[in-house]
Design an enzyme around this catalytic site. Structure first.
Site, PDB file in Angstrom:
ATOM      1  N   SER A   7      77.959  33.454  92.378  1.00 55.31           N
ATOM      2  CA  SER A   7      78.881  32.828  93.330  1.00 55.31           C
ATOM      3  C   SER A   7      79.738  33.889  93.995  1.00 55.31           C
ATOM      4  CB  SER A   7      79.768  31.828  92.599  1.00 55.31           C
ATOM      5  OG  SER A   7      80.881  31.524  93.429  1.00 55.31           O
ATOM      6  N   HIS A  32      75.187  31.728  95.813  1.00 51.70           N
ATOM      7  CA  HIS A  32      75.947  30.475  95.753  1.00 51.70           C
ATOM      8  C   HIS A  32      77.217  30.632  96.591  1.00 51.70           C
ATOM      9  CE1 HIS A  32      77.120  26.657  93.845  1.00 51.70           C
ATOM     10  NE2 HIS A  32      78.337  27.161  93.738  1.00 51.70           N
ATOM     11  N   ASP A  34      80.585  28.939  97.860  1.00 51.82           N
ATOM     12  CA  ASP A  34      81.546  27.879  97.563  1.00 51.82           C
ATOM     13  C   ASP A  34      82.441  27.617  98.765  1.00 51.82           C
ATOM     14  OD1 ASP A  34      81.086  27.095  94.795  1.00 51.82           O
ATOM     15  OD2 ASP A  34      81.595  29.176  94.307  1.00 51.82           O
ATOM     16  N   MET A  36      85.419  25.496 100.178  1.00 54.71           N
ATOM     17  CA  MET A  36      86.560  24.669  99.748  1.00 54.71           C
ATOM     18  C   MET A  36      87.464  24.416 100.944  1.00 54.71           C
ATOM     19  SD  MET A  36      87.575  26.498  96.162  1.00 54.71           S
ATOM     20  CE  MET A  36      86.359  27.006  94.955  1.00 54.71           C
ATOM     21  N   HIS A  65      77.633  25.096  98.395  1.00 53.10           N
ATOM     22  CA  HIS A  65      78.287  24.071  97.568  1.00 53.10           C
ATOM     23  C   HIS A  65      79.535  23.601  98.302  1.00 53.10           C
ATOM     24  CE1 HIS A  65      80.568  23.265  93.505  1.00 53.10           C
ATOM     25  NE2 HIS A  65      80.351  22.158  94.185  1.00 53.10           N
ATOM     26  N   MET A  67      82.706  21.754  98.599  1.00 49.04           N
ATOM     27  CA  MET A  67      83.788  21.070  97.888  1.00 49.04           C
ATOM     28  C   MET A  67      84.782  20.639  98.955  1.00 49.04           C
ATOM     29  SD  MET A  67      84.006  23.640  94.636  1.00 49.04           S
ATOM     30  CE  MET A  67      83.149  24.920  95.524  1.00 49.04           C
ATOM     31  N   MET A 136      78.805  19.985  87.401  1.00 44.63           N
ATOM     32  CA  MET A 136      79.956  20.885  87.271  1.00 44.63           C
ATOM     33  C   MET A 136      80.303  21.015  85.790  1.00 44.63           C
ATOM     34  SD  MET A 136      80.703  21.989  90.280  1.00 44.63           S
ATOM     35  CE  MET A 136      82.124  22.952  89.743  1.00 44.63           C
ATOM     36  N   GLY A 141      87.246  24.161  91.957  1.00 47.54           N
ATOM     37  CA  GLY A 141      88.417  24.670  92.645  1.00 47.54           C
ATOM     38  C   GLY A 141      88.725  26.131  92.391  1.00 47.54           C
ATOM     39  N   GLY A 143      87.418  29.960  90.282  1.00 49.22           N
ATOM     40  CA  GLY A 143      86.511  30.731  89.444  1.00 49.22           C
ATOM     41  C   GLY A 143      87.213  31.067  88.130  1.00 49.22           C
ATOM     42  N   ASP A 174      77.430  24.845  87.109  1.00 48.03           N
ATOM     43  CA  ASP A 174      78.401  25.666  87.834  1.00 48.03           C
ATOM     44  C   ASP A 174      79.751  25.612  87.123  1.00 48.03           C
ATOM     45  OD1 ASP A 174      79.854  27.042  89.713  1.00 48.03           O
ATOM     46  OD2 ASP A 174      79.602  25.565  91.316  1.00 48.03           O
TER      47      ASP A 174
HETATM   48  C1  DX5 Z   1      84.223  26.456  91.075  1.00 48.45           C
HETATM   49  C2  DX5 Z   1      83.066  26.943  91.902  1.00 48.45           C
HETATM   50  C3  DX5 Z   1      82.200  27.887  91.176  1.00 48.45           C
HETATM   51  C4  DX5 Z   1      82.865  29.175  90.754  1.00 48.45           C
HETATM   52  C5  DX5 Z   1      82.313  29.515  89.401  1.00 48.45           C
HETATM   53  O1  DX5 Z   1      84.859  25.446  91.713  1.00 48.45           O
HETATM   54  O2  DX5 Z   1      82.270  25.866  92.344  1.00 48.45           O
HETATM   55  O3  DX5 Z   1      80.993  28.154  91.878  1.00 48.45           O
HETATM   56  O4  DX5 Z   1      82.637  30.256  91.606  1.00 48.45           O
HETATM   57  O5  DX5 Z   1      83.006  30.595  88.897  1.00 48.45           O
HETATM   58  P1  DX5 Z   1      82.865  31.071  87.383  1.00 48.45           P
HETATM   59  O6  DX5 Z   1      81.413  31.413  87.170  1.00 48.45           O
HETATM   60  O7  DX5 Z   1      83.756  32.252  87.320  1.00 48.45           O
HETATM   61  O8  DX5 Z   1      83.305  29.938  86.514  1.00 48.45           O
HETATM   62 ZN    ZN Z   2      80.188  26.305  93.139  1.00 47.45          ZN
END
Ligand code: DX5
Ligand code: ZN
Length: 214
Positions: A7, A32, A34, A36, A65, A67, A136, A141, A143, A174
């Site tokens: 990601s 990946h 993300d 948001m 992805h 969100m 999930m 939201g 990492g 994820d």
């Molecule tokens: C969280 C994201 C993830 C995030 C995962 O909301 O959708 O894709 O980047 O990060 P890690 O692997 O650090 O949990």
């Molecule tokens: Zn993600």
């Protein structure tokens, strides 16, 4: 076949093209991405113009992805920007099946994501038509959060249901995936493993990817 999807949320946003190259060179098949919107989740990350620019620098599978609230308003621009897989959250839509059809008609693979609190039954009427389910394993939201172990049962049940019905379903996980949790989700039946901090935070990202792939 297990795929690793690093990601870029955990990448250096000032050098995104290099950061994408780095994971491709290290053996990742998926990137990946993300997205948001500051509404579905608290943070804001990036939008379709960034995906469009990155598309010119990478041949990897772009796994977007979303969100976001009202993902139906965004699908076309992400498809046009070069997304290969577009995943939206079931919690963010009213007409999920229509959106799946739309994503596919734009030439992309369609994914549906479930938050940890959302039961699998929400996928029941969609499972025959989607390409991927995203379970999930943290609340979306951020990492770097801790993996929620009770999601393992959800993954296993989904894999069982897909197999029983002969659905060739990709199951992506994820959140909190690292060398310790990866074997557990693989064993449960996930085949696409997203990892942000465990890849970009590693001193040797090739090793990190290999450890997650198993
Ligand atoms: C969280 C994201 C993830 C995030 C995962 O909301 O959708 O894709 O980047 O990060 P890690 O692997 O650090 O949990
Ligand atoms: Zn993600």
């Amino acid at each position: 076949m297990i795929q690793v999807a690093p990601s870029i949320l955990s990448a250096d946003f000032a050098h995104l093209a290099d950061e994408v190259q780095r994971i491709e060179t290290a053996g990742a098949e998926y990137v990946h991405i993300d997205v948001m919107d500051g509404a579905f989740v608290p943070n804001i990350t990036l939008g379709a113009p960034v995906v469009k620019s990155l598309r010119k620098c990478s041949a990897a599978v772009f796994d977007v992805h979303l969100m976001v609230e009202r993902p139906e308003a965004q699908i076309a621009s992400f498809a046009e920007a070069g997304a290969d897989v577009i995943t939206f959250h079931i919690e963010a839509v009213r007409h999920a099946h229509r959106l799946v059809q739309e994503i596919k008609s734009l030439g992309c693979r369609a994914g549906v994501a479930l938050n940890p609190a959302t039961p699998l039954v929400m996928l029941e009427e969609l499972m025959a038509d989607i390409d991927m389910a995203l379970i999930m394993t943290v609340n979306p939201g951020f990492g770097g959060q801790k993996f929620i172990p009770s999601m393992l049962e959800k993954i296993a049940l989904l894999r069982h249901t897909a197999e029983e019905n002969d659905f060739a379903l990709d199951i992506e996980v994820d959140g909190g995936i690292n060398a310790e949790t990866a074997p557990l989700v693989r064993e449960a039946g996930a085949n696409i493993l997203v990892a942000g901090s465990a890849v970009y935070g590693a001193s040797d990202i090739e090793k990190a990817i290999q450890a997650i792939r198993g």
